[in-house]
Design an enzyme around this catalytic site. Structure first.
Site, mmCIF file in Angstrom:
data_model
loop_
_atom_site.group_PDB
_atom_site.id
_atom_site.type_symbol
_atom_site.label_atom_id
_atom_site.label_comp_id
_atom_site.label_asym_id
_atom_site.label_seq_id
_atom_site.Cartn_x
_atom_site.Cartn_y
_atom_site.Cartn_z
ATOM 1 N N ASP A 36 2.430 -27.770 64.409
ATOM 2 C CA ASP A 36 3.207 -29.168 64.609
ATOM 3 C C ASP A 36 2.377 -30.444 64.829
ATOM 4 O O ASP A 36 2.900 -31.419 64.800
ATOM 5 C CB ASP A 36 4.143 -28.822 65.747
ATOM 6 C CG ASP A 36 5.407 -27.858 65.057
ATOM 7 O OD1 ASP A 36 5.472 -27.579 63.995
ATOM 8 O OD2 ASP A 36 6.570 -27.844 65.833
ATOM 9 N N ASP A 281 12.707 -69.469 35.539
ATOM 10 C CA ASP A 281 12.082 -68.197 35.110
ATOM 11 C C ASP A 281 13.100 -67.201 35.639
ATOM 12 O O ASP A 281 12.924 -66.045 35.369
ATOM 13 C CB ASP A 281 10.820 -68.135 35.857
ATOM 14 C CG ASP A 281 9.596 -67.158 35.428
ATOM 15 O OD1 ASP A 281 9.810 -66.827 33.917
ATOM 16 O OD2 ASP A 281 9.249 -66.521 36.001
ATOM 17 N N GLY A 416 10.525 -61.545 31.826
ATOM 18 C CA GLY A 416 11.469 -62.406 30.772
ATOM 19 C C GLY A 416 11.144 -62.288 29.434
ATOM 20 O O GLY A 416 11.942 -61.737 28.521
#
Lengths: 525, 426
Positions: A36, A281, A416
């Protein structure tokens, strides 16, 4: 049993470790099997800390189970106290120790150590990491401050108001920089920081918590329980707005002004997000369909930023923080989408596949799903991996945080011009459907990274693939199928679904090219 | 260099002092072996039956990779499983059904036991039999333990391979074959295969195989080489099926690889001249590869904290072929049955420790201040911050380091932190 491919949270003892590791002078002793200790490397590798977390484990093995594991716990605790001399000890068990029931908390209390010893009930089989952190922080604060006088003198005239920042922890998503950003913000409006906790605090700092005029809870998942107790105990008001996003940050400042009884001129502050998002934009971002899944704090904040500040359409909103399910459902309802409250990775994956968003804002886990479905993705919340503990200043909160959000979320989207050209010309050898956006540098070898919508449809939603259409489902004519292929990949999945729905509702057996365009006219984009 | 490994074998390592320690252990449990086993056996899926801690361990270790199709998962035990409100076996069947429906490509399903499943005594072997039947031969289902109670890190590969042994098909009677045992990088496997082909040793099989559907045969004619030093139980299981272990040094560096290949060559009765002729070119290449790093490594002091069980053979390589000085060599456990050749070469002045008491070991390390410390990732950065240079040991199980042509790469792993230290000025 729950089939868990990825888990959104660790077990509750990890939460306890996060609180201990956030602080100085606090040491945690965990009754735990060998192995652990892996949790140490969350701190040393993922967060890149230069020191070991203040945690000692008993690391029992099978051969110890035949002997006295309770004795092992006590000797470990004794040696730990002698070596590290902490001012506060936290005692907990991990899941396996919970099964063997040695009651380490009770054992520790009986050892007469000269420092506060706080036993933690961590319920490993029903609770998770954030709950563990929240409980641990609450019991720390409560134990140290019990019996303190609850009356505070009113703030003397002319003294600046003081605030505690509650909730930031080790391994928290961007906590390091959020604290810096919120501190700057509050100092800029004339508020002093009294104590930041648990991150960076000592037990002595916690004793000073009542000296603040009010509390700011930055991470409700971890800090709210303690903050509410402080509020009840010492009549400290609580600022609840989490300042992620421009609007939320303004609201946060208005709340601070009200609680601290001061004037704040909001006009002084600006975020570049507001202008960037208004610049032409960004017009192509309008109505892009986004799916959000995170802890409640970050999911709620992201939904608001996405819809109000970036102009996206939130098509799905979910969280794994069940404690905050109501807040999330309310917001989802106002956004007109369905809330998803689950810690089941497969359920989230199925919902994303069904909704076909153009962007996923999620955790490290949603990156797996997004990769599989070929959808752009940005990380907004824990669980995260090493790359989301960056070297650079990268807050999520405040006005600089908003700048970071803008860059991070827009980055994975196709830019874009490329998006327009891809729609117009479909047979380019370099820029094509299967290529990742060219600004992400995928090149030709990355074809597999963005499968076309038809290929990417996972087995879990067979109804959306034409070949496996359920009986009674309309059939795609080859011409229509071909025409569908001309629609850019990021909206193709939605177009397919809408067309099928349109045809189904009208009882059409075959989908033709005309059906496709009729459905388009019917639903709009 | 002569075949020093073989000549040393059998010498009683009685003068060797071994300290045994008990206390906090900073090691992985055997579940961590899934991180490389899932890539080696490509059609396999590893389903851990355990707690959220187990799931969290796996994704913390491997989740930095983005998986379109994950090849491991955890059936997380919940309160109702423990309270007996749900029958664990029914629950497991349901979860496995769900998984197989989602992933029709799974050929071998490993049910991996954990600390919680062992403490509540859930019988995964019986479950594996039941599930294999229920799914009508579509998948092979194999159970093994990767719990921290039973296994340390690489031991998880040992328990996995042990569980595969009974499923291996019987080799045709009278056929001799060589079995190389231990997950190796694919390129290394190919190199060894070419080398054995050239020597006329064969047929050669590998365990684990690259696909669960292509299990290697085993029988009385099978002779096997261990490629990894942490496979003691697998060796015993193979011996129980009639196979013969060829003890040797482990194939790290020139000396180790030579002794390892020689063990097979002797078993196949290959003439020494032929053996020397075949390995001459790779040995010469390996020497050239090593030469780059000897200068950086020679004379440097190195300590190993216990982790992967590779510490003794790698220390041997670094000392005898790179001129380093081992100070302390820690191992999580010592299985003398598979380490005899290596132990014979450990010099008496090396502090060999079995087990761990972490804080005390770190005290010794700080007193020794070696030039390089091999340790796990929980300790590496904290030790770096104390001014100790470290080499994280997990890389030894996820990088190709076996064989002649990787000797230089293996040395480079240890030279790199030292070279880096020399380069960085800011």
């Amino acid at each position: 049993m729950q089939l868990t491919v990825w888990t959104y949270e660790g077990p509750p003892h990890i939460g306890a470790m996060r609180v201990a590791a956030s602080m100085e002078g606090v040491h945690c002793v965990l009754h735990a099997p060998q192995g652990d200790t892996y949790a140490d490397l969350l701190f040393t590798m993922i967060e890149r800390r230069p020191s070991r977390p203040p945690v000692t484990y008993t690391t029992f093995q099978a051969r110890d189970l035949g002997r006295d594991t309770a004795e092992l716990f006590q000797s470990t605790l004794h040696a730990t106290y002698e070596r590290f001399r902490p001012r506060v000890l936290l005692i907990g068990e991990t899941c396996t120790a919970e099964l063997i029931q040695d009651q380490p908390g009770a054992l520790a209390e009986g050892m007469g150590l000269p420092v506060p010893v706080i036993p933690l009930e961590l319920s490993a089989y029903s609770r998770k990491e954030n709950w563990g952190a929240s409980e641990t922080f609450y019991w720390l604060v409560r134990t140290l401050l019990s019996g303190r006088p609850t009356e505070r003198a009113p703030r003397p005239a002319g003294q600046r108001p003081r605030a505690n920042l509650l909730g930031p922890t080790a391994l928290g998503f961007r906590c390091r920089d959020d604290v810096v950003e919120v501190t700057r913000l509050l100092e800029a409006v004339g508020v002093e920081i009294n104590v930041v906790a648990p991150l960076g605090a000592t037990p002595e700092d916690l004793l000073r918590l009542p000296e603040a005029d009010f509390n700011v809870c930055l991470y409700p998942e971890v800090g709210e329980l303690a903050a509410e107790w402080l509020g009840r105990q010492f009549r400290q008001p609580l600022v609840r707005t989490v300042p992620i996003g421009v609007g939320a940050t303004r609201e946060f400042l208005r709340e601070v002004a009200r609680v601290a009884d001061i004037e704040i001129d909001l006009g002084r502050f600006e975020s570049r997000l507001s202008w960037y998002s208004r610049s032409v934009d960004s017009t192509y971002l309008t109505g892009k369909r986004v799916f959000i899944f995170a802890d409640a704090t970050h999911a709620l904040a992201a939904a608001r930023v996405a819809s109000e500040e970036l102009g996206l359409t939130v098509v799905g909103l979910g969280t794994y923080s069940r404690e905050f399910a109501r807040d999330l459902r309310e917001l989802a309802a106002t956004l007109g989408c369905e809330a998803l409250v689950t810690d089941d990775y497969l359920e989230v994956e199925a919902r994303i596949a069904e909704l076909h968003p153009e962007l996923v804002l999620g955790t490290q886990m949603e990156r797996h799903t997004a990769k599989r479905l070929g959808i752009p993705c940005a990380v907004i919340s824990a669980p995260v991996h090493v790359q989301d503990f960056p070297a650079r200043y990268a807050p999520q909160m405040g006005f600089e945080g908003a700048n970071c959000l803008f860059d991070t979320w827009v980055h994975p989207l196709m830019m874009g011009l490329e998006e327009h050209l891809l729609t117009m010309f479909r047979e380019d050898f370099e820029f094509h459907d299967a290529a990742v956006p060219s600004h992400l540098g995928g090149g030709d070898g990355s074809k597999a990274a963005r499968p076309s919508a038809a290929q990417s449809t996972p087995e879990s939603t067979p109804e959306s693939t034409p070949e496996q259409a359920a009986p009674g489902e309309p059939i795609w004519s080859p011409a229509a199928e071909q025409e569908l292929g001309k629609i850019p990949f990021f909206v193709r999945g939605k177009a397919r679904r809408n067309t099928q729905r349109y045809a189904r509702e009208r009882g059409l057996e075959t989908i033709t090219v005309e059906t496709l365009y009729e459905a388009k006219a019917h639903f709009g984009r | 260099m002569s075949a020093a490994g073989s000549s040393g074998r059998g010498a009683p390592p009685s003068e060797l002092q071994i300290c045994h320690e008990q206390g906090q252990r900073e090691v992985f449990c055997g579940l961590a072996a899934i991180v490389w086993l899932h890539r080696k056996i490509q059609d396999a899926f590893f389903l851990v039956v355990g707690s959220r801690t187990c799931a969290h361990l796996l994704q913390s270790a491997a989740g930095v990779m983005i998986f379109a199709e994950p090849r491991f998962a955890t059936a997380v035990l919940e309160d109702r499983d423990l309270a007996g409100m749900a029958d664990c076996n029914d629950e497991l069947d349901r979860v496995v059904g769900q998984l197989l429906a989602r992933r029709p490509d799974i050929g071998t399903l490993f049910l991996v036991g954990s600390c919680p499943s062992e403490v509540i005594k859930l019988d995964l072997e019986k479950a594996a039999e039941r599930l294999a039947q229920a799914h009508g031969g579509r998948v092979r289902v194999i159970a093994y333990s990767g719990s921290g109670l039973e296994t340390t890190f690489t031991q998880g590969e040992d328990t996995c391979l042990v569980a595969m042994v009974p499923q291996l098909p019987a080799a045709p009677a009278g056929e001799d074959s060589l079995l190389v045992v231990g997950a190796l990088a694919d390129t290394v496997e190919d190199q060894f295969r070419r080398l054995f082909d050239e020597l006329g040793i064969g047929p050669v099989h590998f365990l684990p195989p690259r696909r669960g559907s292509a299990l290697p045969p085993v029988g009385a004619g099978t002779r096997f080489l261990l490629a990894q030093p942490f496979l003691g139980e697998t060796a015993r299981a193979l011996a129980a099926r009639g196979a013969t272990h060829l003890p040797a040094l482990y194939p790290f560096g020139v000396e180790g690889t030579r002794a390892w290949v020689l063990a097979a060559a002797r078993a196949w009765g290959i003439a020494d001249e032929r053996f020397e002729a075949v390995i001459a070119a790779p040995v010469a290449r390996a020497e050239r590869g090593l030469a780059h790093y000897r200068e950086q490594l020679a004379g440097k002091r190195i300590s190993f904290l216990p982790d992967a069980q590779l510490e003794i053979p790698v220390a041997r390589f670094l000392q005898r072929e790179c001129g380093m000085q081992p100070v302390e060599v820690g191992v999580p456990y010592l299985d003398r049955s598979v380490m005899a050749d290596e132990l014979a070469l450990v010099p008496a002045d090396v502090r060999l420790t079995e087990g761990q008491d972490l804080e005390r070991q770190l005290d010794r390390l700080r007193a020794d201040r070696p030039d390089l410390t091999v340790c796990g990732l929980g300790l590496a950065n904290p030790l770096e911050a104390e001014g100790l240079r470290t080499k994280w040991s997990i890389e030894l199980v996820v990088a190709p380091i076996h064989g002649f042509d990787q000797a230089g790469d293996l040395a480079e792993l240890f030279a790199r932190p030292l070279i880096r230290q020399a380069r960085l000025v800011a």
